[in-house]
Motif scaffolding. Sequence first.
Motif, PDB file in Angstrom:
ATOM      1  N   ALA A 273     -39.797  74.659  91.786  1.00  0.00           N
ATOM      2  CA  ALA A 273     -39.896  74.806  93.577  1.00  0.00           C
ATOM      3  C   ALA A 273     -40.648  73.735  93.772  1.00  0.00           C
ATOM      4  N   SER A 274     -42.046  74.132  93.281  1.00  0.00           N
ATOM      5  CA  SER A 274     -43.755  73.751  93.571  1.00  0.00           C
ATOM      6  C   SER A 274     -43.978  72.144  93.041  1.00  0.00           C
TER       7      SER A 274
ATOM      8  N   CYS B 258     -41.050  70.263  92.398  1.00  0.00           N
ATOM      9  CA  CYS B 258     -40.246  69.495  93.083  1.00  0.00           C
ATOM     10  C   CYS B 258     -40.750  69.045  94.339  1.00  0.00           C
ATOM     11  N   HIS B 259     -41.742  69.723  95.337  1.00  0.00           N
ATOM     12  CA  HIS B 259     -42.234  69.233  96.348  1.00  0.00           C
ATOM     13  C   HIS B 259     -43.422  68.767  96.545  1.00  0.00           C
TER      14      HIS B 259
ATOM     15  N   HIS C   9     -43.326  65.110  97.951  1.00  0.00           N
ATOM     16  CA  HIS C   9     -44.843  64.294  98.693  1.00  0.00           C
ATOM     17  C   HIS C   9     -44.827  62.663  98.279  1.00  0.00           C
TER      18      HIS C   9
ATOM     19  N   ASP D 102     -43.681  67.606 105.599  1.00  0.00           N
ATOM     20  CA  ASP D 102     -42.416  68.140 104.944  1.00  0.00           C
ATOM     21  C   ASP D 102     -41.230  67.976 105.291  1.00  0.00           C
TER      22      ASP D 102
ATOM     23  N   VAL E 224     -40.285  65.152 103.370  1.00  0.00           N
ATOM     24  CA  VAL E 224     -39.553  65.939 102.314  1.00  0.00           C
ATOM     25  C   VAL E 224     -38.279  65.762 101.765  1.00  0.00           C
ATOM     26  N   ASN E 225     -38.435  67.030 102.907  1.00  0.00           N
ATOM     27  CA  ASN E 225     -36.981  67.863 102.956  1.00  0.00           C
ATOM     28  C   ASN E 225     -35.736  67.659 102.826  1.00  0.00           C
TER      29      ASN E 225
ATOM     30  N   LEU F 282     -35.904  65.442  99.313  1.00  0.00           N
ATOM     31  CA  LEU F 282     -35.025  66.017  98.623  1.00  0.00           C
ATOM     32  C   LEU F 282     -33.213  66.233  98.680  1.00  0.00           C
TER      33      LEU F 282
ATOM     34  N   PHE G  87     -32.842  70.599  95.710  1.00  0.00           N
ATOM     35  CA  PHE G  87     -32.774  71.077  96.591  1.00  0.00           C
ATOM     36  C   PHE G  87     -32.389  72.268  96.955  1.00  0.00           C
TER      37      PHE G  87
ATOM     38  N   ILE H 113     -34.320  74.865  95.271  1.00  0.00           N
ATOM     39  CA  ILE H 113     -35.297  75.279  95.404  1.00  0.00           C
ATOM     40  C   ILE H 113     -34.828  76.278  97.034  1.00  0.00           C
TER      41      ILE H 113
ATOM     42  N   ASP I 104     -36.740  79.749  97.668  1.00  0.00           N
ATOM     43  CA  ASP I 104     -37.377  80.128  99.086  1.00  0.00           C
ATOM     44  C   ASP I 104     -36.702  81.412  99.448  1.00  0.00           C
TER      45      ASP I 104
END
Length: 208
Positions: free
Chosen positions: A80-81, A83-84, A88, A118, A121-122, A125, A133, A136, A140
């Motif tokens: 997840a990190s 991908c995030h 960005h 953010d 970005v979300n 994704l 996504f 992710i 979360d």
Amino acid sequence: MKETVEDVAHQIFFDICERKPTDIDIFFLEGIHFPKIVYLPRMTVYCPLPREINKNTIYEGIVFSDYESGKKTIWNLFFASICHAAGHANVTNFNKYWKWIKGKNEKQAYKVIEFIEDIKVNDFLAKSFPEYFQEINKIDETFKIINERNQKEKNRKYIKKRFVEKFNFKSLNIDKIKQNILESSDETTDKLIEIADLLYYNERDRKS
């Protein structure tokens, strides 16, 4: 030759960010707890690797006493990190905030920028990598459950550093703000800067 975790993460990162490895530096480090992105003068991404301390495995502020039972969660968090951060690297253009940030409280201004970016970005994704996504979002939820459990047990050694701190949304129409952020154009920054001002001064006034 067998691929390492870093090799796979490197491939996922550049697949998502749609940039060349010559454009961005990415480092996988055991000596940091949380991801970090430096946008200027050259984009550099620092991604933490799980590490062992006193027979515990630690990743993103969470302590796993049993690696075997927690390894799926650990590596899902790592995924997840990546991908995030890649999102960005694809979406965020820090240059458009360069003039706006001058003269402001740096911590507060960065908090605003991170909140805005953010959301973008979300959205990116969710539209471009929906399967990633969805995973992710599941991760979360797992993170929330782990943190809630640890809070109840009162034995956390680390606290998850949120990428964005909470804002005072009581006086704001947050759904409208999110919509305006997603409708803002990359060609003109006027609308985005208006939103940044709204968030920045709303939070500043709350604290004054």
